[in-house]
Design a protein around this motif. Structure first.
Motif, PDB file in Angstrom:
ATOM      1  N   VAL A  27       0.363  -1.623  -0.006  1.00 51.72           N
ATOM      2  CA  VAL A  27       0.048  -0.079  -0.435  1.00 51.72           C
ATOM      3  C   VAL A  27       0.924   1.462   0.051  1.00 51.72           C
ATOM      4  O   VAL A  27       0.459   1.938  -1.362  1.00 51.72           O
ATOM      5  N   LEU A  28       1.947   1.475   1.511  1.00 51.46           N
ATOM      6  CA  LEU A  28       2.497   2.822   1.096  1.00 51.46           C
ATOM      7  C   LEU A  28       3.460   2.968  -0.350  1.00 51.46           C
ATOM      8  O   LEU A  28       2.980   3.978  -0.796  1.00 51.46           O
ATOM      9  N   GLU A  29       4.231   1.959  -0.075  1.00 52.20           N
ATOM     10  CA  GLU A  29       5.625   1.983  -1.294  1.00 52.20           C
ATOM     11  C   GLU A  29       4.912   2.465  -2.679  1.00 52.20           C
ATOM     12  O   GLU A  29       5.502   3.585  -3.548  1.00 52.20           O
ATOM     13  N   PRO A  30       3.894   1.728  -3.141  1.00 54.84           N
ATOM     14  CA  PRO A  30       3.146   1.630  -4.034  1.00 54.84           C
ATOM     15  C   PRO A  30       2.738   2.740  -4.426  1.00 54.84           C
ATOM     16  O   PRO A  30       2.959   3.617  -5.713  1.00 54.84           O
ATOM     17  N   ARG A  31       1.833   3.295  -3.561  1.00 55.13           N
ATOM     18  CA  ARG A  31       1.411   4.292  -3.470  1.00 55.13           C
ATOM     19  C   ARG A  31       2.248   6.186  -3.871  1.00 55.13           C
ATOM     20  O   ARG A  31       2.414   6.693  -4.507  1.00 55.13           O
ATOM     21  N   LEU A  32       3.277   5.872  -3.117  1.00 55.05           N
ATOM     22  CA  LEU A  32       4.281   6.787  -3.239  1.00 55.05           C
ATOM     23  C   LEU A  32       5.582   6.808  -4.596  1.00 55.05           C
ATOM     24  O   LEU A  32       5.171   8.023  -5.557  1.00 55.05           O
ATOM     25  N   ILE A  33       5.722   5.639  -5.032  1.00 56.95           N
ATOM     26  CA  ILE A  33       5.506   5.360  -6.316  1.00 56.95           C
ATOM     27  C   ILE A  33       5.039   6.305  -7.559  1.00 56.95           C
ATOM     28  O   ILE A  33       5.226   6.994  -8.388  1.00 56.95           O
ATOM     29  N   ARG A  34       3.974   6.473  -7.272  1.00 58.45           N
ATOM     30  CA  ARG A  34       2.814   6.773  -7.925  1.00 58.45           C
ATOM     31  C   ARG A  34       2.956   8.327  -7.768  1.00 58.45           C
ATOM     32  O   ARG A  34       2.648   8.776  -9.110  1.00 58.45           O
ATOM     33  N   GLN A  35       2.925   8.809  -6.607  1.00 52.92           N
ATOM     34  CA  GLN A  35       2.638  10.430  -6.357  1.00 52.92           C
ATOM     35  C   GLN A  35       3.417  11.046  -6.627  1.00 52.92           C
ATOM     36  O   GLN A  35       3.759  11.916  -6.500  1.00 52.92           O
ATOM     37  N   GLY A  36       5.373   9.699  -7.352  1.00 52.86           N
ATOM     38  CA  GLY A  36       6.513  10.770  -7.936  1.00 52.86           C
ATOM     39  C   GLY A  36       7.285  11.334  -6.608  1.00 52.86           C
ATOM     40  O   GLY A  36       7.510  12.450  -6.903  1.00 52.86           O
ATOM     41  N   VAL A  37       6.999  10.550  -5.379  1.00 54.38           N
ATOM     42  CA  VAL A  37       7.606  11.271  -3.882  1.00 54.38           C
ATOM     43  C   VAL A  37       8.536  10.581  -4.597  1.00 54.38           C
ATOM     44  O   VAL A  37       9.497  10.120  -4.942  1.00 54.38           O
ATOM     45  N   PRO A  38      10.233  12.345  -4.416  1.00 56.90           N
ATOM     46  CA  PRO A  38      11.291  12.080  -4.327  1.00 56.90           C
ATOM     47  C   PRO A  38      11.875  10.322  -3.388  1.00 56.90           C
ATOM     48  O   PRO A  38      12.126  10.776  -2.539  1.00 56.90           O
ATOM     49  N   ARG A  39      13.149  10.276  -3.940  1.00 57.62           N
ATOM     50  CA  ARG A  39      13.536   9.065  -2.923  1.00 57.62           C
ATOM     51  C   ARG A  39      14.850   9.806  -2.353  1.00 57.62           C
ATOM     52  O   ARG A  39      15.657   9.176  -2.001  1.00 57.62           O
ATOM     53  N   GLU A  40      15.169  11.212  -3.341  1.00 57.16           N
ATOM     54  CA  GLU A  40      16.193  12.060  -2.446  1.00 57.16           C
ATOM     55  C   GLU A  40      15.816  12.711  -1.856  1.00 57.16           C
ATOM     56  O   GLU A  40      15.117  13.095  -1.939  1.00 57.16           O
ATOM     57  N   GLN A  41      17.185  12.762  -0.708  1.00 52.89           N
ATOM     58  CA  GLN A  41      17.010  13.798   0.012  1.00 52.89           C
ATOM     59  C   GLN A  41      16.656  15.644  -0.361  1.00 52.89           C
ATOM     60  O   GLN A  41      17.920  15.513  -1.076  1.00 52.89           O
ATOM     61  N   VAL A  92       8.344  15.314  14.691  1.00 58.82           N
ATOM     62  CA  VAL A  92      10.071  15.165  14.566  1.00 58.82           C
ATOM     63  C   VAL A  92       9.481  14.907  12.726  1.00 58.82           C
ATOM     64  O   VAL A  92      10.433  14.974  11.746  1.00 58.82           O
ATOM     65  N   LEU A  93       8.508  13.709  12.655  1.00 66.64           N
ATOM     66  CA  LEU A  93       8.537  12.881  11.551  1.00 66.64           C
ATOM     67  C   LEU A  93       8.827  13.961  10.400  1.00 66.64           C
ATOM     68  O   LEU A  93       9.344  13.526   9.227  1.00 66.64           O
ATOM     69  N   LEU A  94       7.239  14.921  10.410  1.00 68.69           N
ATOM     70  CA  LEU A  94       7.318  16.081   9.540  1.00 68.69           C
ATOM     71  C   LEU A  94       8.589  16.802   8.982  1.00 68.69           C
ATOM     72  O   LEU A  94       8.613  16.936   7.801  1.00 68.69           O
ATOM     73  N   ALA A  95       9.469  16.675  10.069  1.00 66.19           N
ATOM     74  CA  ALA A  95      11.045  17.829   9.467  1.00 66.19           C
ATOM     75  C   ALA A  95      11.860  16.440   8.913  1.00 66.19           C
ATOM     76  O   ALA A  95      12.075  16.844   8.112  1.00 66.19           O
ATOM     77  N   MET A  96      12.059  15.231   9.772  1.00 66.41           N
ATOM     78  CA  MET A  96      12.315  14.052   8.769  1.00 66.41           C
ATOM     79  C   MET A  96      11.945  13.606   6.920  1.00 66.41           C
ATOM     80  O   MET A  96      12.858  13.904   6.165  1.00 66.41           O
ATOM     81  N   LEU A  97      10.649  14.086   6.673  1.00 66.11           N
ATOM     82  CA  LEU A  97       9.507  13.856   5.227  1.00 66.11           C
ATOM     83  C   LEU A  97      10.305  14.965   4.782  1.00 66.11           C
ATOM     84  O   LEU A  97      10.121  14.992   3.109  1.00 66.11           O
ATOM     85  N   ARG A  98      10.128  15.715   5.294  1.00 61.67           N
ATOM     86  CA  ARG A  98      10.515  17.431   4.537  1.00 61.67           C
ATOM     87  C   ARG A  98      11.325  17.308   3.786  1.00 61.67           C
ATOM     88  O   ARG A  98      12.189  18.249   2.611  1.00 61.67           O
ATOM     89  N   ARG A  99      12.627  16.407   4.324  1.00 62.38           N
ATOM     90  CA  ARG A  99      14.036  16.175   3.638  1.00 62.38           C
ATOM     91  C   ARG A  99      13.563  15.465   2.182  1.00 62.38           C
ATOM     92  O   ARG A  99      14.766  16.004   1.657  1.00 62.38           O
ATOM     93  N   TYR A 100      12.812  15.203   1.977  1.00 62.03           N
ATOM     94  CA  TYR A 100      12.230  14.230   0.502  1.00 62.03           C
ATOM     95  C   TYR A 100      10.946  15.102   0.032  1.00 62.03           C
ATOM     96  O   TYR A 100      11.284  15.587  -0.791  1.00 62.03           O
ATOM     97  N   GLU A 101      10.380  15.762   1.161  1.00 60.70           N
ATOM     98  CA  GLU A 101       8.944  16.178   0.005  1.00 60.70           C
ATOM     99  C   GLU A 101       8.793  17.756   1.124  1.00 60.70           C
ATOM    100  O   GLU A 101       8.633  17.809   2.141  1.00 60.70           O
ATOM    101  N   PRO A 102       9.706  19.114   0.783  1.00 64.80           N
ATOM    102  CA  PRO A 102       9.378  20.165   1.171  1.00 64.80           C
ATOM    103  C   PRO A 102       7.927  20.473   1.849  1.00 64.80           C
ATOM    104  O   PRO A 102       7.960  21.222   2.632  1.00 64.80           O
ATOM    105  N   ASN A 103       7.220  20.171   1.260  1.00 61.11           N
ATOM    106  CA  ASN A 103       5.940  20.914   1.078  1.00 61.11           C
ATOM    107  C   ASN A 103       5.424  19.916   1.578  1.00 61.11           C
ATOM    108  O   ASN A 103       4.159  20.666   1.843  1.00 61.11           O
TER     109      ASN A 103
END
Length: 521
Positions: free
Chosen positions: A235-249, A465-476
Motif C-alpha cells: 500500500v504505502l510504497e506503491p502509492r509513494l511511487i505513483r505520487q512521484g515522491v522523491p527518493r533523494e533528500q 519530528v517525523l514531519l521534519a524528517m519527511l520534508r527532507r524528501y518532500e519540502p511541501n
C-alpha cells in the motif's frame, strides 16, 4: 484544483480542528492536578450529604469520605510522601528502566535493530521494519526517533523507496507501541497502575503483573508485525511511487536537530559484542529456568505450582532486570563503551534522566489515585456505572467494544499512555470488575485503543519530528500528508487488534500467566 488537493485541504482543516481542541487541554501534570481538586471537592460534597455505596460482595456499605474535612486534610498531610513513593508503577518501572538504560546506552538495542535490518533480503525489508517497529517499544520513546530514519537508510541502500521505510517505521512503532513479544517497562507501568486501582475492590481478581497480558501481546505483536510489513509493501510504497515522491533528500537540516543515523552494517567489534551478549542472555535464561524447575524450588507456591500466585510471578521485575542488564553490560564491555565501573551508574543515571518527566508526573498521579481510592468516590462511580450498564443490558461484548472505542478517541488528545490509563483505569477497572471482568483483561483491551490512533493526531510530538524528517524528501509535505499515509495503518491495526481481543474474549482464553477474562466467584 485537483481532487487530491481538495482532499489534502479538507484533511488539513480537520487536523487543524483537532489540534485546536487538543491544545485546549492542559499538560498532563496540570490535568491530573485539576482532576485531584475536582475529586477532592466532589468527595467532600458526597461526604457532607452522607452518601454511601454498597459494593457487591462487601459486608458493609462504603461511606464517602471528604477531602475538605478534618479527617481528609489529616489523611493528606500524613500521606503526601507515601502516596507518591507508594505509587505502584514506581516499584516496577524504575528497576527495569535502570536495566534497559544500560542495554540502550551501551548500544546493544540499536545494534540489534541494525542487525535485523542488515540481514534482511530486499523483498523482506518491509516485514523487517514491521518486526523492528512493533518490538521498538523496548527502547521507549527513543524508538520514534531511531527506527524511522534507520529504516529509510536501509530501504535506500536496497534500492527501495526510502520514504516508505521512514513512514512505515514510524507507523509500525507508533500504532503497535502497546504490544511486544518482550516484557518492557510499559508492561510494568500499566500493571502498577492497575494494581493501584484494584486495591480497594472486594474481589480484585487475579494479581496483575508485567506478564498479565503476555499471551495476548505475543499474538497481537505477531499479527501486527506481518500487517505492518504488508501495508508498507503493498500500500504505502506503491502509492509513494505513483505520487512521484522523491527518493533523494532535497534538503538537509544543519541545525543539529537530529543526531546522525548510524550505518546499517555492523562493525566486526559490534558483531562480536552481539554474539557475546546473546550468549550471556542464554546463560541468564538457563539460570532462571534451573531455579524455576529445580525440585522444591522456592519460587513455587505452597501447592508446588506457579499459578495463579507464586514467588515466581512476584519476581518478574527481577527476571526482566537481569535479562536486560547482563547482556547490556557484556555488550558494552565488548565494544569498549563500558571502560570503567563508573560508566554503569552513569548509564543508569542517564536512563533515569530520560524518565524525569514521568517521575514528576507520578507525584500528582499518586496523589490522584490515592484520593480516588481513599475517598470511596471511585467505588461510587463504578457501582453506578455498572448498574447503568446492567440496566440497559450492555455488559458483554458491546461494553468492551465501547470501552476500546472510547480509549481510541481519548488517545487523540491524551498521548501519554500512563496518563490515559491512570484516568480510565480509576473508573473502568472497578466498573468492569463489578460486572465480572478481570482487571488484567480490561488492561489488555485498553492497549488496543492506546496505540492504534496515536499516529493520527498532531498532539503526538513525534509526528512533528517525523514531519521534519519527511520534508527532507518532500519540502511541501504537511500534517495532512502524514495523516493520509498513516490512516491505513491505524485502521487495519485497530481492526486486526480488536479482532484478536474478540477471539480471546469469545473463547475465554487466558490473557497471560494466571490472568483470564472473567472473574471467578
Amino acid at each position: 484544483m485537483t481532487a487530491t488537493t481538495v482532499k489534502t485541504t479538507r484533511a488539513d482543516r480537520l487536523l487543524n480542528g483537532i489540534e485546536r481542541a487538543g491544545n485546549k487541554l492542559p499538560n498532563p501534570f496540570m490535568l491530573f492536578l485539576y482532576l485531584f481538586l475536582i475529586t477532592a471537592l466532589g468527595s467532600s460534597i458526597l461526604a457532607w450529604m452522607d452518601v454511601s455505596v454498597q459494593i457487591p460482595g462487601a459486608d458493609e456499605a462504603t461511606e464517602m469520605r471528604g477531602f475538605f474535612t478534618g479527617e481528609g486534610l489529616a489523611w493528606f498531610t500524613e500521606n503526601l510522601g507515601p502516596n507518591y513513593l507508594g505509587f505502584p508503577p514506581l516499584v516496577t518501572v524504575l528497576p527495569i528502566i535502570l536495566a534497559v538504560g544500560v542495554a540502550e546506552k551501551s548500544g546493544l538495542l540499536a545494534a540489534l535493530i541494525r542487525k535485523t535490518f542488515g540481514s534482511s533480503p530486499r523483498w523482506a525489508l518491509p516485514y523487517a521494519v514491521g518486526v523492528v517497529g512493533v518490538l521498538g517499544s523496548i527502547m521507549s520513546d527513543a524508538s520514534f526517533v531511531v527506527i524511522p530514519p534507520l529504516a529509510a537508510l536501509v530501504f535506500a541502500a536496497a534500492g527501495r523507496h526510502p520514504v516508505a521505510g521512514l513512514l512505515g517505521g514510524f507507523a509500525a512503532t507508533g500504532a503497535g507501541y502497546s504490544t511486544t513479544m518482550l516484557v518492557t517497562s510499559l508492561d510494568a507501568l500499566f500493571a502498577g497502575i492497575t494494581t493501584a486501582v484494584t486495591a480497594t475492590l472486594p474481589n480484585p481478581g487475579d494479581p496483575v503483573h508485567p506478564l498479565s497480558n503476555y499471551f495476548f501481546n505475543v499474538v497481537s505483536a505477531a499479527v501486527l508485525m506481518f500487517l505492518a510489513g504488508l501495508l508498507i509493501d503493498k500500500v504505502l510504497e506503491p502509492r509513494l511511487i505513483r505520487q512521484g515522491v522523491p527518493r533523494e533528500q532535497i534538503s538537509e537540516d544543519d541545525d543539529g536537530t537530529f543526531a546522525p543515523v548510524p550505518a546499517a552494517d555492523l562493525t566486526p567489534v559490534e558483531r562480536r559484542g552481539l554474539v557475546l551478549a546473546g550468549i550471556s542472555a542464554l546463560v541468564v535464561a538457563a539460570v532462571v529456568l534451573l531455579g524455576i524447575f529445580w525440585p522444591d524450588s522456592p519460587w513455587r507456591n505452597e501447592d508446588g505450582a506457579f499459578l495463579p500466585r507464586s514467588p515466581l510471578l512476584s519476581s518478574i521485575v527481577f527476571i526482566v532486570f537481569a535479562m536486560f542488564i547482563v547482556p547490556g553490560l557484556v555488550y558494552g564491555r565488548a565494544v569498549g563503551v563500558l571502560k570503567k565501573s563508573e560508566d554503569v551508574p552513569r548509564m543508569m543515571g542517564d536512563a533515569i534522566k530520560d524518565m524525569m518527566s514521568f517521575l514528576v508526573l507520578a507525584f500528582v498521579l499518586g496523589q490522584f489515585i490515592a484520593l480516588f481510592n481513599w475517598s470511596g468516590i471511585g467505588s461510587w462511580i463504578a457501582v453506578g456505572g455498572a448498574e447503568g450498564l446492567q440496566s440497559i443490558g450492555l455488559t458483554g461484548y458491546g461494553a468492551i467494544f465501547g470501552f476500546v472505542v472510547l480509549a481510541s478517541l481519548l488517545n487523540l488528545f491524551i498521548i501519554s499512555g500512563s496518563s490515559l490509563w491512570t484516568l480510565m483505569a480509576a473508573v473502568f477497572v472497578p466498573m468492569f470488575a463489578l460486572i465480572g471482568y478481570e482487571p488484567g483483561f480490561i488492561q489488555g483491551a485498553f492497549r488496543v485503543g492506546d496505540s492504534a490512533t496515536q499516529i493520527l493526531t498532531p498532539l503526538n510530538p513525534y509526528i512533528i519530528v517525523l514531519l521534519a524528517m519527511l520534508r527532507r524528501y518532500e519540502p511541501n509535505a504537511g500534517l495532512g500528508t502524514i495523516i493520509a499515509r498513516m490512516l491505513p495503518f491505524s485502521i487495519v491495526f485497530w481492526l486486526a487488534w480488536f479482532s484478536i481481543l474478540s477471539v480471546f474474549f469469545l473463547l475465554d482464553l487466558p490473557m497471560g500467566p494466571g490472568n483470564g477474562i472473567f472473574l471467578e466467584g
